[in-house]
Design an enzyme around this catalytic site. Structure first.
Site, PDB file in Angstrom:
ATOM      1  N   TYR A  30      -5.763   1.449  -8.851  1.00  0.00           N
ATOM      2  CA  TYR A  30      -5.078   1.429  -7.441  1.00  0.00           C
ATOM      3  C   TYR A  30      -5.304  -0.115  -6.742  1.00  0.00           C
ATOM      4  O   TYR A  30      -4.336  -0.511  -6.284  1.00  0.00           O
ATOM      5  CB  TYR A  30      -5.703   2.403  -6.442  1.00  0.00           C
ATOM      6  CG  TYR A  30      -5.339   2.454  -5.128  1.00  0.00           C
ATOM      7  CD1 TYR A  30      -4.154   3.332  -4.693  1.00  0.00           C
ATOM      8  CD2 TYR A  30      -6.276   1.839  -3.891  1.00  0.00           C
ATOM      9  CE1 TYR A  30      -3.911   3.108  -3.656  1.00  0.00           C
ATOM     10  CE2 TYR A  30      -5.779   1.689  -2.713  1.00  0.00           C
ATOM     11  CZ  TYR A  30      -4.342   2.445  -2.293  1.00  0.00           C
ATOM     12  OH  TYR A  30      -3.935   2.528  -1.199  1.00  0.00           O
ATOM     13  N   THR A  46       2.476   1.788  -3.316  1.00  0.00           N
ATOM     14  CA  THR A  46       1.596   2.451  -4.175  1.00  0.00           C
ATOM     15  C   THR A  46       1.109   3.889  -3.990  1.00  0.00           C
ATOM     16  O   THR A  46       1.058   4.811  -5.005  1.00  0.00           O
ATOM     17  CB  THR A  46       0.118   1.585  -4.228  1.00  0.00           C
ATOM     18  OG1 THR A  46       0.659   0.256  -4.594  1.00  0.00           O
ATOM     19  CG2 THR A  46      -0.521   1.992  -5.375  1.00  0.00           C
ATOM     20  N   GLU A  47       0.851   4.240  -2.576  1.00  0.00           N
ATOM     21  CA  GLU A  47       0.605   5.535  -2.430  1.00  0.00           C
ATOM     22  C   GLU A  47       1.565   6.584  -2.529  1.00  0.00           C
ATOM     23  O   GLU A  47       1.348   7.589  -3.126  1.00  0.00           O
ATOM     24  CB  GLU A  47       0.350   5.512  -0.599  1.00  0.00           C
ATOM     25  CG  GLU A  47      -1.075   4.754  -0.403  1.00  0.00           C
ATOM     26  CD  GLU A  47      -2.263   5.631  -0.939  1.00  0.00           C
ATOM     27  OE1 GLU A  47      -2.111   6.671  -1.342  1.00  0.00           O
ATOM     28  OE2 GLU A  47      -3.623   5.189  -0.954  1.00  0.00           O
ATOM     29  N   SER A  48       2.813   6.368  -2.006  1.00  0.00           N
ATOM     30  CA  SER A  48       3.816   7.353  -1.987  1.00  0.00           C
ATOM     31  C   SER A  48       5.294   6.851  -2.664  1.00  0.00           C
ATOM     32  O   SER A  48       6.110   7.701  -2.576  1.00  0.00           O
ATOM     33  CB  SER A  48       4.264   7.714  -0.426  1.00  0.00           C
ATOM     34  OG  SER A  48       4.661   6.719   0.131  1.00  0.00           O
ATOM     35  N   LEU A  68       0.753  -1.175  -0.046  1.00  0.00           N
ATOM     36  CA  LEU A  68      -0.173   0.016   0.148  1.00  0.00           C
ATOM     37  C   LEU A  68       1.015   1.305  -0.095  1.00  0.00           C
ATOM     38  O   LEU A  68       0.524   2.126  -0.904  1.00  0.00           O
ATOM     39  CB  LEU A  68      -1.002  -0.142   1.044  1.00  0.00           C
ATOM     40  CG  LEU A  68      -2.071   1.065   1.209  1.00  0.00           C
ATOM     41  CD1 LEU A  68      -3.221   0.529   1.774  1.00  0.00           C
ATOM     42  CD2 LEU A  68      -1.529   2.003   2.129  1.00  0.00           C
TER      43      LEU A  68
END
Length: 278
Positions: free
Chosen positions: A213, A116-118, A113
């Site tokens: 996502y 993928t996010e940052s 996660l």
């Protein structure tokens, strides 16, 4: 009991196709890795597909088929190799592990996660105002006890990895409880909000960004799963080689330990003998 124990069986079918899935990515000027399940723009290059390898020594390399005789490298090693170009990846691993333990979230899921996010950039800020490693919105952080003041507003506090991870991991934990056995819905809710998932009839909302996502996190999660321990195999009898002095050694004194084969002298006068134990 770990929170994901209840969803493991339900997610098995969803994760199975990821072994042959594509992951696209690029490394930006700051060295941060970006991931997607499809090519979002011209910067993205295909760097992983099942059965292929990649090299990040010069950014994102085009995939090249491995020689037939070469054993394929584990997917986790490939993804981790790509992540390690991000300056913050190694720095925040202790805090990531701490957050995973504290909130009962599988480490591979939390890593997927965050990637993928940052891309493991603690200072990342999205156009919508999401901040830090887990791209936490200030309003969400306040729900989980992150309060700001004139000297340190919430936005600044969320750039601290430990603060960001605690708020984001608690939110993810609550979403996993809200959608038990439906990991894909918990991830969709993390991206689009739980209200959007509920409004869609407890389905992934029909937003291209959210669908991409969920696929990206699920694929990275499957790749980052630890390799199962190899099954124990019976060991073949070992040959123990023991060097003894020449004349006058154990064989000459007839006091060799039982079970040892006869001494076979090596070539040449005065050469040591070799005892072989099968």
């Amino acid at each position: 009991m770990r929170l994901l124990a209840a969803v493991a069986a339900a997610c098995a079918l969803a994760l199975a196709p990821a072994a042959h899935a594509e992951i696209w990515g690029f490394v930006d000027a700051q060295g941060t890795a970006h991931f997607a399940a499809e090519k979002l723009d011209a910067r993205y290059e295909l760097f992983f597909r099942g059965g292929e390898s990649f090299d990040t020594a010069e950014g994102v390399a085009a995939p090249q088929a491995e020689p037939p005789a070469a054993a394929p490298a584990p997917a986790a090693a490939r993804v981790l190799s790509f992540l390690q170009v991000s300056p913050g990846f190694r720095l925040v691993q202790p805090q990531v592990r701490e957050a995973a333990r504290e909130h009962g979230i599988e480490l591979a899921l939390l890593q997927a996660l965050i990637a993928t996010e940052s891309g493991f950039d603690p200072g990342a800020v999205s156009p919508k105002g999401a901040i830090g490693l887990m791209q936490v919105m200030p309003a969400t952080a306040e729900r989980y006890g992150v309060s700001g003041d004139a000297r340190a507003p919430v936005e600044r506090k969320l750039k601290d990895p430990r603060t960001n991870l605690r708020a984001g991991a608690r939110y993810l934990r609550d979403l996993l409880r809200m959608f038990p056995g439906r990991l894909e819905l918990a991830l969709a809710a993390y991206n689009a909000g739980e209200g959007a998932v509920q409004k869609a009839g407890n389905r992934i909302p029909n937003y291209p960004e959210t669908k991409n996502y969920v696929r990206t996190v699920m694929q990275l999660y499957a790749m980052l799963q630890p390799e199962p321990p190899a099954a124990a195999t019976p060991q073949a009898p070992r040959r123990v080689r023991m060097e003894l002095p020449g004349p006058g050694g154990a064989d000459a004194r007839r006091n060799m330990p039982p079970g040892l084969a006869a001494v076979t002298p090596l070539e040449g006068p005065g050469a040591p003998a070799v005892v072989v134990h099968d």
